[in-house]
Design an enzyme around this catalytic site. Structure first.
Site, PDB file in Angstrom:
ATOM      1  N   VAL A 263     -35.595  46.269 -45.472  1.00  0.00           N
ATOM      2  CA  VAL A 263     -36.879  45.689 -45.077  1.00  0.00           C
ATOM      3  C   VAL A 263     -37.461  46.355 -43.832  1.00  0.00           C
ATOM      4  CG1 VAL A 263     -36.369  43.450 -46.107  1.00  0.00           C
ATOM      5  CG2 VAL A 263     -35.702  43.890 -43.739  1.00  0.00           C
TER       6      VAL A 263
ATOM      7  N   ASP B  94     -38.104  47.092 -23.585  1.00  0.00           N
ATOM      8  CA  ASP B  94     -38.621  47.746 -24.796  1.00  0.00           C
ATOM      9  C   ASP B  94     -39.554  46.802 -25.554  1.00  0.00           C
ATOM     10  OD1 ASP B  94     -38.948  49.913 -26.444  1.00  0.00           O
ATOM     11  OD2 ASP B  94     -37.165  49.545 -27.644  1.00  0.00           O
TER      12      ASP B  94
END
Length: 649
Positions: free
Chosen positions: A336, A455
């Protein structure tokens, strides 16, 4: 032990290089050296051979210190930094007659230098010589008059009428308090002090010089020449060498004349084959050592990670075997997504819950990204932070993290995709922006240990079925105390385009939780403005157009900002509020950025309470998504393509 193995493997590589350099015979170079060194050469009026070199004769044909300088009919050389004229050379007796250049014109040189000293490794004095001793700069009263033989005067070093004195050997009549003394060997022409009454005889003795005998390579060279070789000198080993026509150099003699070139070729071929076999063996040994070293290192990393897992006491996070991971993902059948640290697969637990399984790719890190992820998420429990349901660790190649499944995937597909069905309503965008802010506020203040994400970007924001955002991917996270105002990190971490200025250049300020605020600001600025489906028309655009500056200028003068999907007044208020918050968050100076608590307060407050921040003076570098997508800012005359999203570990 690892360092010792590394040392031994480096030693073996160095040994292989040495064998390549020294073991393979230099057959081609030997013939060239033989041709160059086989004959004597003419230098002025002198004919010389080994161990002398100069003019067209290369240095390999003689001792490095025995260079003859050829100029017209004169031949000179230097011994212990004093220049001498070579008057004659006898190869049979290995003797030279030399005279000092500075005394060829008499006892008054233009500049007084040092006494004559021979290099005892190269020369010995001849059997017959006397030492002429010259004293300069003597006081006039040293002589008690001028009747002493050997007394003279001349201009020395620019000073005139200075008394000088000449004597043989160490004369008892040597004056005192003279400033300089020079010893010059001469042939036994001048024999007593009476000879100094007429200085022409002294000057003749200086011009005729004295004899020296060379000591370099006489015996070795005779053996070499007796075997039809040419003498040379190997400066690397400081030894006389022998160059031969049909074989390699390096030995003292050449092969007997009966040896044919074929025999020599076979010997060289055998030596070459032996060298390559030896080199190959060493390379194999080095490879085996490196493989063993790698296994030892991997074992140390595994022990380090296992110790970390035990110390974490993860009572709520279940550890699965790698076979369990393969079973829950049906052998990784349904991929996915693809992140910076590995691929993501959909799976299902035994109780029926859907999960997202991130299989970490092998990296050069010491398991840091795995430990960061586990240590960070296992400390959290918040609606806007993804939940870690389990993990699997079986060596560096079999690592996986198991999260709750987020049916709507990551936020980036709703930003970069241009299909109308993927476009989010402004109210939904506002809820996502506010939810992310609450999640970051929790990481910065809500845990017992402050967690800095480092991040924050659309790829690391996951959306559930109700579009509730959850922060994920803590591979670059840093844990610190809640009261720490700054943290220490090595190098740069984050994704290009979202990294705060102080992270890649400490001159902008200290790295802290404000670095996450900057990344958050760049992300929400992108969410509302720079989207692939957004066509922002900029009448005065250039190739350097930068979206935050364009928006800032329009807000500053009160102009309308036309963004896709803004229909109602509520949409307009939401877009302006998010833009103002983003501009506050991307301030270049970290101290001017708000905390995430203040960001939540601004988002939940009224638009009228928000002030326009200073314009950020540093624009972000171009960015590119990991999916390879591009977006563009189009103007009336051109379209600028920008790449986005490379992660720096």
């Amino acid at each position: 032990m690892v360092s010792q193995l590394h040392y031994h493997s480096s030693f073996l590589v160095s040994l292989a290089c040495l064998i390549i350099l020294f073991e393979i015979p230099p057959c081609l170079g030997s013939l060239e050296d033989y041709t160059a060194c086989n004959k004597q050469f003419k230098c002025g009026t002198i004919t010389a051979g080994f161990p002398f070199w100069g003019d067209y004769r290369p240095e390999s044909c003689g001792h490095p210190k025995l260079l003859l300088n050829c100029s017209g009919s004169n031949t000179t050389m230097e011994i212990m930094n004093i220049k001498y004229r070579v008057l004659s050379l006898n190869s049979g007796t290995q003797t030279l007659r030399i005279a000092r250049e500075d005394y060829l014109n008499g006892t008054c040189p233009s500049e007084v230098s040092s006494s004559t000293t021979l290099d005892d490794e190269l020369f010995d004095y001849g059997p017959d010589y006397r030492n002429l001793i010259l004293h300069y700069g003597c006081p006039a009263n040293s002589f008690l008059g001028t009747t002493i033989p050997g007394h003279f005067s001349c201009t020395i070093d620019g000073t005139t009428n200075r008394d000088a004195y000449a004597a043989l050997d160490e004369s008892a009549a040597t004056p005192y308090l003279c400033s300089k003394k020079v010893v010059v060997p001469i042939l036994p022409i001048v024999t007593s002090s009476q000879d100094f009454t007429n200085f022409s005889k002294v000057e003749e003795a200086l011009r005729r010089g004295f004899n020296v005998k060379r000591k370099v390579g006489s015996e070795e060279c005779n053996e070499c020449m007796g075997s039809n070789g040419a003498c040379g000198y190997d400066s690397s080993s400081n030894q006389t060498t022998c160059y031969c026509k049909d074989q390699s150099s390096g030995s003292r003699t050449c092969s007997p004349s009966g040896s044919s070139p074929l025999v020599n070729f076979r010997n060289a071929k055998f030596s070459l084959v032996f060298s390559f076999v030896l080199i190959f063996t060493i390379i194999v040994i080095v490879f085996i050592c490196k493989m063993f070293l790698r296994k030892v290192r991997l074992r140390e990393i595994d022990q380090h990670v296992e110790e970390f897992i035990r110390n974490q006491e993860l009572l709520v996070t279940k550890r699965y075997t790698y076979s369990d991971v393969k079973k829950m993902t049906k052998a990784f059948a349904d991929k996915v997504g693809q992140g910076g640290y590995g691929a993501v697969y959909q799976g299902q637990l035994e109780d029926g819950r859907l999960v997202a399984v991130k299989v970490l790719r092998e990296s050069k890190e010491n398991g840091d990204e795995f430990m960061n992820e586990v240590a960070s998420i296992s400390r959290t429990s918040h609606v806007n932070v993804v939940s870690l349901l389990g993990f699997s660790y079986h060596g560096k190649k079999k690592r996986a993290l198991i999260y709750e499944f987020m049916s709507n995937g990551s936020l980036d597909k709703f930003i970069y995709n241009k299909g109308p069905s993927d476009r989010l309503e402004w109210k939904t965008l506002y809820e996502i922006v506010t939810g992310i802010a609450r999640g970051l506020e929790y990481l910065h203040r809500g845990c017992s240990t402050r967690i800095l994400h480092f991040d924050i970007k659309p790829h690391n924001i996951l959306l559930d079925e109700n579009f509730c955002p959850k922060i994920s991917d803590f591979g670059l996270a840093k844990l610190c105390k809640r009261d720490d105002s700054a943290v220490s990190i090595i190098g740069t971490r984050g994704t290009i385009g979202y990294i705060a200025p102080e992270v890649f250049c400490r001159n902008f300020g200290k790295v802290s939780y404000k670095s996450d605020v900057y990344s958050y600001g760049m992300m929400i600025c992108e969410m509302v403005g720079i989207r692939k489906d957004t066509n922002v028309r900029i009448s005065d655009a250039t190739s350097e157009a930068y979206f935050p500056h364009y928006i800032y200028k329009r807000l500053e003068v009160g102009k309308e900002i036309r963004l896709d999907g803004v229909i109602t007044e509520e949409d307009e208020e939401i877009s302006r509020k998010i833009i103002l918050v983003s501009l506050w968050c991307i301030q270049t100076n970290p101290s001017e950025r708000p905390t995430m608590s203040k960001v939540v307060e601004m988002l939940e407050g009224s638009l009228q309470s928000l002030q326009l921040p200073p314009m950020p003076f540093l624009s972000s570098p171009p960015r590119s998504p990991t999916s390879g997508l591009h977006y563009s800012i189009s103007s009336s005359s051109k379209s600028q393509s920008i790449e986005k999203g490379t992660t720096i570990h």
